[in-house]
Design a protein around this motif. Structure first.
Motif, PDB file in Angstrom:
ATOM      1  N   VAL A  40       0.831  -1.199   0.000  1.00  0.00           N
ATOM      2  CA  VAL A  40       0.000   0.000   0.000  1.00  0.00           C
ATOM      3  C   VAL A  40       0.868   1.253   0.000  1.00  0.00           C
ATOM      4  CG1 VAL A  40      -1.719   1.317   1.308  1.00  0.00           C
ATOM      5  CG2 VAL A  40      -1.947  -1.160   1.097  1.00  0.00           C
ATOM      6  N   GLY A  41       2.010   1.202   0.679  1.00  0.00           N
ATOM      7  CA  GLY A  41       2.921   2.339   0.682  1.00  0.00           C
ATOM      8  C   GLY A  41       3.421   2.650  -0.721  1.00  0.00           C
ATOM      9  N   GLN A  42       3.829   1.620  -1.473  1.00  0.00           N
ATOM     10  CA  GLN A  42       4.276   1.840  -2.847  1.00  0.00           C
ATOM     11  C   GLN A  42       3.134   2.360  -3.720  1.00  0.00           C
ATOM     12  OE1 GLN A  42       6.275  -1.461  -4.646  1.00  0.00           O
ATOM     13  NE2 GLN A  42       7.746  -1.689  -2.982  1.00  0.00           N
ATOM     14  N   LEU A  43       1.937   1.855  -3.494  1.00  0.00           N
ATOM     15  CA  LEU A  43       0.788   2.299  -4.284  1.00  0.00           C
ATOM     16  C   LEU A  43       0.451   3.753  -3.974  1.00  0.00           C
ATOM     17  CD1 LEU A  43      -1.166   1.354  -6.408  1.00  0.00           C
ATOM     18  CD2 LEU A  43      -2.625   0.400  -4.619  1.00  0.00           C
ATOM     19  N   PHE A  44       0.516   4.140  -2.707  1.00  0.00           N
ATOM     20  CA  PHE A  44       0.314   5.542  -2.342  1.00  0.00           C
ATOM     21  C   PHE A  44       1.345   6.433  -3.043  1.00  0.00           C
ATOM     22  CE2 PHE A  44      -2.018   5.237   2.043  1.00  0.00           C
ATOM     23  CZ  PHE A  44      -3.122   4.732   1.386  1.00  0.00           C
ATOM     24  N   ALA A  45       2.595   6.014  -3.024  1.00  0.00           N
ATOM     25  CA  ALA A  45       3.656   6.802  -3.659  1.00  0.00           C
ATOM     26  C   ALA A  45       3.434   6.896  -5.170  1.00  0.00           C
ATOM     27  CB  ALA A  45       5.018   6.188  -3.361  1.00  0.00           C
ATOM     28  N   ALA A  46       3.003   5.793  -5.779  1.00  0.00           N
ATOM     29  CA  ALA A  46       2.810   5.771  -7.235  1.00  0.00           C
ATOM     30  C   ALA A  46       1.631   6.629  -7.665  1.00  0.00           C
ATOM     31  CB  ALA A  46       2.616   4.329  -7.709  1.00  0.00           C
ATOM     32  N   ALA A  47       0.594   6.718  -6.833  1.00  0.00           N
ATOM     33  CA  ALA A  47      -0.617   7.456  -7.210  1.00  0.00           C
ATOM     34  C   ALA A  47      -0.545   8.938  -6.888  1.00  0.00           C
ATOM     35  CB  ALA A  47      -1.832   6.845  -6.502  1.00  0.00           C
ATOM     36  N   LEU A  48       0.416   9.355  -6.066  1.00  0.00           N
ATOM     37  CA  LEU A  48       0.450  10.745  -5.611  1.00  0.00           C
ATOM     38  C   LEU A  48       0.694  11.725  -6.763  1.00  0.00           C
ATOM     39  CD1 LEU A  48       0.378  12.763  -3.288  1.00  0.00           C
ATOM     40  CD2 LEU A  48       2.817  12.342  -2.929  1.00  0.00           C
ATOM     41  N   VAL A  49       1.716  11.486  -7.556  1.00  0.00           N
ATOM     42  CA  VAL A  49       2.043  12.412  -8.650  1.00  0.00           C
ATOM     43  C   VAL A  49       0.934  12.435  -9.710  1.00  0.00           C
ATOM     44  CG1 VAL A  49       3.691  12.938 -10.486  1.00  0.00           C
ATOM     45  CG2 VAL A  49       4.524  12.231  -8.233  1.00  0.00           C
ATOM     46  N   PRO A  50       0.405  11.273 -10.169  1.00  0.00           N
ATOM     47  CA  PRO A  50      -0.712  11.332 -11.125  1.00  0.00           C
ATOM     48  C   PRO A  50      -1.932  12.075 -10.583  1.00  0.00           C
ATOM     49  CG  PRO A  50       0.222   9.137 -11.116  1.00  0.00           C
ATOM     50  CD  PRO A  50       0.865   9.881  -9.984  1.00  0.00           C
ATOM     51  N   GLY A  51      -2.219  11.931  -9.288  1.00  0.00           N
ATOM     52  CA  GLY A  51      -3.351  12.639  -8.701  1.00  0.00           C
ATOM     53  C   GLY A  51      -3.150  14.138  -8.729  1.00  0.00           C
ATOM     54  N   LEU A  52      -1.941  14.577  -8.359  1.00  0.00           N
ATOM     55  CA  LEU A  52      -1.641  16.006  -8.408  1.00  0.00           C
ATOM     56  C   LEU A  52      -1.578  16.514  -9.849  1.00  0.00           C
ATOM     57  CD1 LEU A  52       1.097  16.220  -5.615  1.00  0.00           C
ATOM     58  CD2 LEU A  52      -1.337  16.802  -5.452  1.00  0.00           C
ATOM     59  N   LEU A  53      -1.152  15.642 -10.773  1.00  0.00           N
ATOM     60  CA  LEU A  53      -1.128  16.017 -12.189  1.00  0.00           C
ATOM     61  C   LEU A  53      -2.542  16.299 -12.692  1.00  0.00           C
ATOM     62  CD1 LEU A  53       0.269  16.301 -14.973  1.00  0.00           C
ATOM     63  CD2 LEU A  53      -0.038  13.820 -15.245  1.00  0.00           C
ATOM     64  N   LEU A  54      -3.503  15.445 -12.318  1.00  0.00           N
ATOM     65  CA  LEU A  54      -4.885  15.690 -12.727  1.00  0.00           C
ATOM     66  C   LEU A  54      -5.390  17.013 -12.174  1.00  0.00           C
ATOM     67  CD1 LEU A  54      -6.988  12.384 -12.575  1.00  0.00           C
ATOM     68  CD2 LEU A  54      -6.103  13.598 -14.553  1.00  0.00           C
ATOM     69  N   ILE A  78       4.350   7.808 -13.000  1.00  0.00           N
ATOM     70  CA  ILE A  78       3.851   6.929 -11.946  1.00  0.00           C
ATOM     71  C   ILE A  78       4.990   6.306 -11.157  1.00  0.00           C
ATOM     72  CG2 ILE A  78       2.616   4.756 -11.504  1.00  0.00           C
ATOM     73  CD1 ILE A  78       0.831   5.412 -13.902  1.00  0.00           C
ATOM     74  N   MET A  79       6.027   5.866 -11.848  1.00  0.00           N
ATOM     75  CA  MET A  79       7.027   5.004 -11.228  1.00  0.00           C
ATOM     76  C   MET A  79       8.169   5.762 -10.559  1.00  0.00           C
ATOM     77  SD  MET A  79       5.603   2.172 -11.811  1.00  0.00           S
ATOM     78  CE  MET A  79       6.882   1.181 -11.065  1.00  0.00           C
ATOM     79  N   TRP A  80       8.327   7.070 -10.861  1.00  0.00           N
ATOM     80  CA  TRP A  80       9.486   7.785 -10.317  1.00  0.00           C
ATOM     81  C   TRP A  80       9.504   7.806  -8.798  1.00  0.00           C
ATOM     82  CZ3 TRP A  80       9.303  12.423  -7.456  1.00  0.00           C
ATOM     83  CH2 TRP A  80      10.572  12.921  -7.114  1.00  0.00           C
ATOM     84  N   LEU A  81       8.397   8.203  -8.169  1.00  0.00           N
ATOM     85  CA  LEU A  81       8.389   8.354  -6.710  1.00  0.00           C
ATOM     86  C   LEU A  81       8.558   7.024  -5.991  1.00  0.00           C
ATOM     87  CD1 LEU A  81       8.234  10.345  -4.411  1.00  0.00           C
ATOM     88  CD2 LEU A  81       5.744  10.172  -4.459  1.00  0.00           C
ATOM     89  N   PRO A  82       7.805   5.953  -6.340  1.00  0.00           N
ATOM     90  CA  PRO A  82       8.038   4.684  -5.629  1.00  0.00           C
ATOM     91  C   PRO A  82       9.448   4.123  -5.850  1.00  0.00           C
ATOM     92  CG  PRO A  82       6.480   4.379  -7.453  1.00  0.00           C
ATOM     93  CD  PRO A  82       6.646   5.861  -7.264  1.00  0.00           C
TER      94      PRO A  82
END
Length: 440
Positions: A172-186, A431-435
């Motif tokens: 879940v930690g990796q998923l949170f990290a992966a979704a953060l940038v796309p969410g802010l991008l939207l 998506i993958m940079w932060l995780p």
């Protein structure tokens, strides 16, 4: 019953049950019982019971009721209405400023509450009357509120991401990290669209005149920002920071967040025992709804797998001969279409058992694919006929705002979501940079 007939019959039955207005959990569970007898036979029910116990024994799911409780406490803290007033004062003089304020507050709410119904109701009641009062275009106002309010399922901490991680066997930690940038991008894309359009067409979002704003000097405005915006951000940092730093699991971080949320309610002077009790009861109701759907979907997919449905569906998709990327487009298109009829939870629980083996076979990164699905699921709240954000907004909209205004308003934002998904597909590092940076 042959696997081919079983596959078609189960999905047709699902659509019939939903169009008849029955709850998703009982449609899924009922179909599992019916086709369990008609397909694999009664012996399959022992396997289904074991699958349900396995799902209920998942430790990660404990985070779901705690995050819901945290969100309920923050909803009762009253921070959203005062935060919007601060952002209105700050951005009101800019063309489209109230639309930008809606999106900014929606991002904060998404990162703290994550409950779409609560965010939509609050922003519909607070922002929409103010925007209409200042002659903002109805379509733009409705679209920004609906799209901004739906960010709560994508920007962490998100209940949807917790369930996705649980059923996809991803941290879940990796998923949170992966979704953060796309969410802010939207959110950035929403803001750019609203700001640029309002700049060139001021009638869409006219600036609020100096006379219409209350008398607040820069110092008072800065003080309000510190009081109302910084504490919720500290909550987000406390939850996400403890997960990203490896100090706490998602469940433990949810407990930290709930405690901080309770402190905020007390500090803002909104704590009452009655409100606390109602938050507990409402959290229990929401959690029960989620888990009923989990049970029904677990039974449905259990029968579907035992009856050979996974093989039939996989062979059909791979047999189209569309190649790696064509197969991805088909899967994403299926998620988009299902989003018109099902909520995100049903789509996840039905599609993941089907899609994840194909994803592994085609060589896609599972973490990347799950976030792509999460992006597309934003549209499930905005697409007719069953977009929940549309219903929430219509329920609180002032007189004069029609369903047509809301439907037309969300169309550009649906296009922006699909564009954001395309960007994350072409440039997977979004998506993958932060995780990768945080977890290696």
């Amino acid at each position: 019953m042959s696997p081919e007939v079983l596959t078609v019959a189960m999905f047709v039955g699902l659509l019939i049950g939903l169009f008849m207005g029955h709850p998703l959990a009982f449609v899924l569970g009922g179909l599992a019982v019916i086709f369990g007898f008609l397909g694999p036979g009664p012996d399959v029910f022992g396997m289904i019971i074991n699958r349900i116990f396995g799902a209920m024994d998942n430790y990660v799911l404990v985070a779901v009721p705690i995050f819901i409780f945290m969100a309920r406490l923050l909803s009762d803290s009253g921070v959203a209405d005062r935060m919007f007033e601060v952002m209105r004062q700050l951005l009101g003089p800019v063309r489209g400023g109230l639309t930008l304020a809606v999106i900014a507050v929606s991002v904060v709410l998404a990162a703290t509450t994550g409950i779409i119904g609560a965010s939509m109701t609050m922003m519909g009641l607070l922002a929409l009357p103010s925007m209409l009062q200042h002659n903002y275009q109805k379509e733009m106002s409705c679209g920004a509120i609906a799209a901004g309010g739906s960010l709560g399922i994508l920007i962490p901490p998100s209940i949807m991401l917790v369930i996705m991680g649980s059923f996809a066997s991803i941290s879940v930690g990796q998923l949170f990290a992966a979704a953060l940038v796309p969410g802010l991008l939207l959110a950035l894309m929403y803001g750019l669209y609203a700001g640029v359009l309002s700049y060139f067409k001021p009638e869409i979002g006219p600036p609020v005149s100096e006379e219409e704003r209350s008398e607040l000097n820069a110092g008072e405005l800065f003080g309000l920002i510190l009081k109302l915006v910084v504490p919720p951000m500290l909550l987000v940092l406390g939850v996400l920071g403890s997960i990203f730093a490896g100090i706490a699991t998602a469940t433990e971080a949810a407990s930290i967040g709930a405690f901080i949320a309770l402190l905020l309610v007390v500090v803002y002077g909104r704590f009452t025992w009655r409100g606390f009790f109602e938050s507990v009861i409402e959290s229990g109701k929401t959690t029960t709804m989620v888990l009923f759907v989990v049970v029904g979907a677990t039974a449905f997919t259990g029968v579907f797998i035992a009856g050979g449905g996974i093989e039939v569906s996989s062979d059909f998709i791979n047999g189209l001969g569309l190649g790696k990327w064509g197969t991805l487009v088909v899967m994403i298109l299926m998620v988009f279409i299902l989003g018109m009829f099902l909520d995100w939870l049903g789509i996840i629980l039905i599609c993941f058992p089907l899609f994840l083996p194909i994803v592994a076979e085609q060589g896609f990164d599972k973490l990347w694919f799950v976030v792509i699905v999460a992006l597309v699921l934003q549209t499930s709240f905005l697409t007719p006929p069953f977009g929940y954000a549309l219903f929430y907004l219509k329920g609180v909209a002032p007189e004069g705002v029609t369903t047509g205004h809301i439907y037309r308003g969300v169309v550009p934002f649906i296009m922006l979501i699909l564009l954001g998904t395309l960007l994350c597909t072409i440039y997977p590092q979004i998506i993958m940079w932060l995780p990768r940076t945080m977890y290696g």
